[in-house]
Structure formats: structure tokens, C-alpha cells
Design a protein around this motif. Structure first.
Motif, short mmCIF file in Angstrom:
data_model
loop_
_atom_site.label_atom_id
_atom_site.label_comp_id
_atom_site.label_asym_id
_atom_site.label_seq_id
_atom_site.Cartn_x
_atom_site.Cartn_y
_atom_site.Cartn_z
N SER A 138 -45.99 -70.22 53.05
CA SER A 138 -46.18 -71.60 53.52
C SER A 138 -45.84 -71.70 55.00
CB SER A 138 -45.39 -72.60 52.68
OG SER A 138 -44.20 -72.06 52.22
N LEU A 139 -44.87 -70.89 55.45
CA LEU A 139 -44.57 -70.90 56.89
C LEU A 139 -45.76 -70.33 57.67
CD1 LEU A 139 -42.53 -71.48 59.08
CD2 LEU A 139 -41.62 -69.18 58.80
N GLN A 140 -46.33 -69.23 57.14
CA GLN A 140 -47.49 -68.62 57.81
C GLN A 140 -48.65 -69.61 57.91
OE1 GLN A 140 -48.63 -65.08 55.76
NE2 GLN A 140 -46.95 -63.89 56.66
N ARG A 141 -48.85 -70.36 56.81
CA ARG A 141 -49.91 -71.36 56.79
C ARG A 141 -49.73 -72.35 57.94
NH1 ARG A 141 -53.46 -72.58 52.34
NH2 ARG A 141 -52.98 -70.95 50.87
N LEU A 142 -48.46 -72.79 58.14
CA LEU A 142 -48.18 -73.76 59.21
C LEU A 142 -48.46 -73.14 60.57
CD1 LEU A 142 -44.95 -75.63 58.10
CD2 LEU A 142 -47.32 -76.21 57.78
N LEU A 143 -48.10 -71.86 60.71
CA LEU A 143 -48.28 -71.21 62.01
C LEU A 143 -49.74 -70.89 62.28
CD1 LEU A 143 -45.13 -68.91 61.97
CD2 LEU A 143 -45.44 -71.09 63.13
N THR A 157 -52.13 -72.98 61.89
CA THR A 157 -52.67 -74.17 62.58
C THR A 157 -51.59 -74.70 63.52
OG1 THR A 157 -51.91 -75.50 60.73
CG2 THR A 157 -54.23 -74.85 60.70
N PRO A 158 -51.36 -73.95 64.62
CA PRO A 158 -50.18 -74.24 65.45
C PRO A 158 -50.19 -75.65 66.07
CG PRO A 158 -51.59 -72.59 66.48
CD PRO A 158 -52.15 -72.84 65.13
N THR A 216 -46.73 -82.41 64.20
CA THR A 216 -45.86 -82.94 63.15
C THR A 216 -44.40 -82.66 63.49
OG1 THR A 216 -47.62 -82.40 61.61
CG2 THR A 216 -45.51 -82.97 60.66
N TRP A 217 -44.14 -81.44 63.95
CA TRP A 217 -42.76 -81.09 64.31
C TRP A 217 -42.24 -82.00 65.42
CZ3 TRP A 217 -44.24 -75.32 63.89
CH2 TRP A 217 -43.91 -74.84 62.61
#
Lengths: 338, 220
Positions: free
Chosen positions: A49-54, A56-57, A63-64
Motif C-alpha cells: 500500500s505504501l508502494q501504491r501511494l508512491l 502516484t507521487p 493529500t499529505w
């Protein structure tokens, strides 16, 4: 209508064959093995899930940043309050009592009294300010020099400035000292200059409550932001959810990646907030040092400590989990294979 | 193994998809379910999968009345039943290997075991060399075979298929049917819905025919 039935196997027969089949497949998955693969699956899902977020940087960064700003506001105020508190610590020890003497007390009597006061155990120091000195000081500080020059007589009384002894029970001792001083015959008025410190503390208490109120409000905002982001993620992965449910994925299995995604959003947001605060402090440190220098102070801004930092990160992660949990509970049940 | 007792299914729209259907499919049997489109074939399969609940009657699978299975137990029930769909339902964001591995990952198997079983399943459908490919790069027949590998990888006792050859030419359809027969020969109960009569008539298995929700005919 034709009913088709084959001769049934006896219940016992069917039972035995099932047992044997299950026994064979279960022996390979012991409880410990299941726990281990559960843990490994969690680690894997967390990583994915972290990879997924990264992947779409830009979208993730936005969001961050939103979460970061929302968290930086209350956290920044909290850090600022901490600095004010640190600055004001020890000021109540610096409380002083202004002792206004009666007009008929001569300068010699006044100096005598000052010496006597300075010898007391509960007094750190006592300083005599004659009527003339008081007038000069007042003229130079107030800007009323001309008006005062027109007066025939000096209207100001002589003054003894008494600093109470520092101790743990400063407040009590100071109070006792104040009572004693008021009883002295030469004293017109004894005034404790502590009220402004008390006012400052009251204001800081108010500030702390406002930080709490603001923090709760913005935490709610963060929950909604993460909830909405997760809702979109669920919508995007609709096909995957359907297939997983079809091949026997439990609700927990379906939820897991979204909960981790929410956690990463929350944690990333908290780290962003932390960076925003550090940057702001860095940006403010030079002017603050300059200001402190003008007051002959060594004061320097202090950032969030390790406990506050960890607290912020953990709060962010928990908010992320909660927001994702809310979204998942609301939207996941609606996706059922048809 | 699969037993329907007077099962009726009426959808919320009022459409009566199944009317008092009773049937038994034995352990290790392979049977075809035919009928015109809308006759209730898919509904019947959905009842076995617990994607729907019957309005009346009971469905018994592996000796268990599905009525007694609570909502949160459905996942565990589905692990005993492999399903193949006409539109194969593969995920194009991951490799063939990961698609086939999904039921094993869900069941919590260890990686070594998963690798072994996925390769065995892919080998059986003749796609072992495609494990690292994305299924989107495969032909329709190959995609269907990946779907079959995923359905059998967890060694289910029952295999359901809903129009598995719907999009394939006769040559590929025959190959797919042979695959199902092979699984049946090693002890898997197979129930296969299809309206391709010319294809299934050639195979020697029982045929259950639905018309307007009623079971009308059975042939050996």
C-alpha cells in the motif's frame, strides 16, 4: 417437472471421506504457520500500500500536504505555548514588592528601614529609591517631564523595592512577607507586582484550551480527508474487491490494504506537519535570537521534543487508521459480487 | 455433494428466476446445466456460491445446509468451491502467477507452498511459461485457462463454471471442456452451465435443463 435424485451415500460414508480430505490439507497449515503467514501478509500489504501511494507521487503528496497543514496548526501552537511557558518560568520568582513610604518618613529613616529589611531571611534584596530618584526615573520613562517640571512639589513618595527570597514555596513566603510589610508604620502601601504574571498564566491556560479545541476540529477534518481519499481508492479497486470476495476473501482481508493506506496517509501527513513546524522554527529562530539579544536573554526557540514528535506521528497514524476504518465500513459492504 | 430441495428464487424486481427446483449432484460427478439465457442457470450457481440466498427451499453443499452459514462465514464456504466465469474476472494489475495465487494468499498459505501449488495449477492448464506475464497480454482462451487455474489452485471439492466457453471458438472450447473433464477424473465435482448444446451433447455427462426457472429434463 422431473425430479432427479441419485441414490444417496450414507451420511457416515460421506463424513469419513470429508474428514480424510480435510485432514490431509490441514496438516500442512499449523497454527504457528498460519500466524507467521498472517504476519507476513500484513507486512506485505503494508509495503504494497505504501508502494501504491508512491506510484502516484503528486496525488499522494497533495493529500499529505493537506493533512500536514491541518496537523501543523495545532501542533505549531502547542510548540509556541511551550516556548512561552519556558520563557516565563522563573518569572514568579522574580516577583517584587514595591513599598511606598509615608511622606513624613525622612530619607535617613528610609535607608535605615531598607537595611533592616535586607537582613530579613525571607528577603533576598532591598533597594531604596528616594523621592528625587523616583521623580527622575519617572520623568525619563514617562515622557511627562515638562508637566512634572511645572509642579511646585515632588508628588512621588520614596520607595523600597523588596525582592523576596527564592524558594519552592515562593508564593506562601511572599504572601507572609507582604502581610508583615503592610503592618509597618512607615509604610503607606505595599504592592506585589505579580498580577501580570498571573494574567499571563491565565492566558496560557486559555491558549492551551484553544489548542485542544482547534486540534479536535482539525483532527475531524483529517478524518474526513482520509475517509474521502480511501473512498476513492475503494472505488478504484472495485474489481479487485469483487474477485477477492468471490474466491473466499474475508472482510478483514479486503479491509487490510485500505487500512494500511489510511495509516500511511496519516503518518505521512504527521511527518509533513513536523517538517512544516521545523521549517517555521528555523525561519523564526534568527529574529527571535535578535529580540532575545535586545533583552539580554539567552532564550532560543525550542522545537518539539522526541516525545511530542513521536506523539504527533502516532496520532497521525491512528487518525489515518480511523478515517480509513470509517470509509471502509461505510463503502465496502456495498461491493458484493452479483 | 450439491443438493437442492424445492428451491425457489424470486428477485426483488419480482422476477422468479427459479421455481421449486430439486436436484442432487453426486460426489465426483460432472454435470451440465443448460437452458436458454435467463432460464436461471446463473442464479442456480449463485445460490451454491452464496452470492444469493433462496426465497424458499434449501441448498445443501458438502453436507452443510447453506441456511446455517452466517454472513461472515461465507468467505470460508467459498474457499471450498472453485468458480470459473465467462468473463474470467482476472486482475490486470498483476501477473498471471499473482492472479492464480490469490485464493492461496487469502487462505493464508506460506510462500513456498503457494509457489508450488500455483505452478502445479498453471502446469495443468498448460501455461507454466506464462506465469510472469500480465494476463492482458494473453489470448481469450489462455485467459480462461488462467481463470481455471485460479479456480482449482486451492483444491476445492466442487468446481462451478458459468459459460466458460462463451467467448471461445469451437476448437478452444473443446480444449477447455477436456480440462474440466480432467479435473473431474481426479475427484472434483464439476457443475458447468452452458447453452452451447452442440458442444456438451458430444460429452457423456448428465445434462440438467432449465426452462423459465424450472428443471424440465435430465439426460445421461
Amino acid at each position: 417437472m422431473v425430479e432427479i435424485r441419485r441414490p444417496k451415500q450414507s451420511a457416515g460414508e460421506r463424513h469419513t471421506t470429508r474428514r480424510e480430505q480435510q485432514g490431509a490439507s490441514q496438516s500442512k497449515t499449523t497454527l504457528l504457520g498460519r500466524l507467521r503467514s498472517w504476519l507476513m501478509h500484513n507486512r506485505q500489504v503494508a509495503g504494497e500500500s505504501l508502494q501504491r501511494l508512491l506510484m502516484t507521487p503528486m496525488a499522494s503528496m497533495m493529500t499529505w500536504l493537506v493533512i500536514g497543514i491541518a496537523l501543523a496548526l495545532p501542533m505549531g501552537l502547542y510548540v509556541a505555548l511551550g516556548n512561552v511557558e519556558m520563557l516565563s518560568r522563573g518569572w514568579d520568582g522574580a516577583a517584587q514588592i514595591s513599598l511606598f513610604l509615608r511622606f513624613e518618613v525622612t530619607e535617613a529613616e528610609g535607608r535605615q528601614l531598607t537595611k533592616k529589611l535586607a537582613l530579613r531571611a525571607d528577603v533576598q534584596s532591598a533597594q531604596y529609591v528616594s523621592r528625587r530618584e523616583a521623580l527622575e526615573e519617572f520623568q525619563s520613562l514617562s515622557g511627562f517631564a515638562e508637566v512634572l517640571g511645572n509642579l511646585d512639589e515632588n508628588p512621588l513618595p520614596a520607595l523600597v523595592i523588596v525582592r523576596p527570597q527564592d524558594s519552592d514555596a515562593t508564593a506562601d513566603i511572599t504572601e507572609q512577607l507582604l502581610q508583615d510589610l503592610r503592618k509597618m508604620p512607615d509604610v503607606e502601601l505595599a504592592q506585589l507586582d505579580l498580577e501580570w504574571v498571573q494574567r499571563l498564566y491565565a492566558m496560557m491556560r486559555l491558549g492551551r484550551h484553544m489548542v485542544m479545541a482547534l486540534a479536535s476540529l482539525l483532527a475531524l477534518g483529517v478524518l474526513l480527508v482520509i475517509g474521502n481519499t480511501i473512498r476513492l481508492a475503494i472505488e478504484n479497486r472495485r474489481d479487485e474487491i469483487l474477485v477477492i470476495k468471490l474466491v473466499g476473501g474475508t472482510d478483514a482481508f479486503v479491509r487490510r490494504p485500505f487500512l494500511y493506506t489510511g495509516m500511511w496517509f496519516g503518518l505521512g501527513g504527521a511527518i509533513t506537519a513536523w517538517l512544516i513546524i521545523l521549517l517555521s522554527l528555523f525561519w523564526l529562530s534568527a529574529p527571535v535570537a535578535e529580540l532575545a539579544g535586545l533583552y539580554d536573554s539567552q532564550f532560543a526557540l525550542r522545537g518539539p521534543g522526541i516525545v511530542d514528535t513521536l506523539g504527533l506521528w502516532i496520532t497521525g497514524a491512528i487518525l489515518g487508521l480511523l478515517g480509513a476504518g470509517l470509509a471502509v465500513n461505510r463503502h465496502l459492504d456495498a461491493i458484493e459480487p452479483q | 455433494m450439491i443438493q437442492f430441495d424445492n428451491v425457489s428464487m424470486r428477485y426483488d424486481t419480482g422476477h422468479e428466476a427459479l421455481k421449486r427446483v430439486s436436484l442432487t449432484i453426486n460426489k465426483n460427478e460432472m454435470a451440465f446445466l443448460t437452458g436458454h439465457s435467463g432460464a436461471g442457470k446463473s442464479t442456480l450457481l449463485k445460490l451454491i456460491m452464496l452470492m444469493e440466498r433462496p426465497t424458499n427451499g434449501q441448498v445443501i453443499v458438502n453436507g452443510r445446509n447453506l441456511k446455517s452459514i452466517a454472513r461472515r462465514e461465507i468467505a470460508y464456504h467459498r474457499r471450498q468451491v472453485g468458480v470459473v466465469f465467462q468473463n474470467h474476472q482476472l486482475l490486470f494489475d498483476r501477473s498471471v502467477f499473482d492472479n492464480v495465487a490469490l485464493p492461496l494468499v487469502i487462505a493464508g498459505h506460506q510462500p513456498r507452498e503457494i509457489g508450488r501449488r500455483v505452478r502445479a495449477a498453471l502446469d495443468k492448464v498448460g501455461l507454466l511459461e506464462k506465469e510472469k506475464h500480465n494476463p492482458i497480454t494473453l489470448s481469450g482462451g489462455q485467459q480462461q485457462r488462467v481463470g481455471i487455474a485460479r479456480a482449482v489452485v486451492n483444491k476445492p471439492s466442487i468446481l462451478l463454471a458459468d459459460e466458460p466457453t462463451g467467448n471461445l471458438d469451437p476448437q478452444l472450447s473443446t480444449e477447455i471442456m477436456q480440462l474440466f473433464e480432467q479435473f473431474n477424473q481426479v475427484g472434483v465435482t464439476v457443475l458447468l452451465a452452458s447453452h452451447d448444446l452442440s458442444l456438451i451433447a458430444r460429452l457423456q455427462h448428465r445434462m440438467l435443463t432449465l426452462r423459465d426457472g424450472q428443471l424440465i429434463e435430465a439426460m445421461r
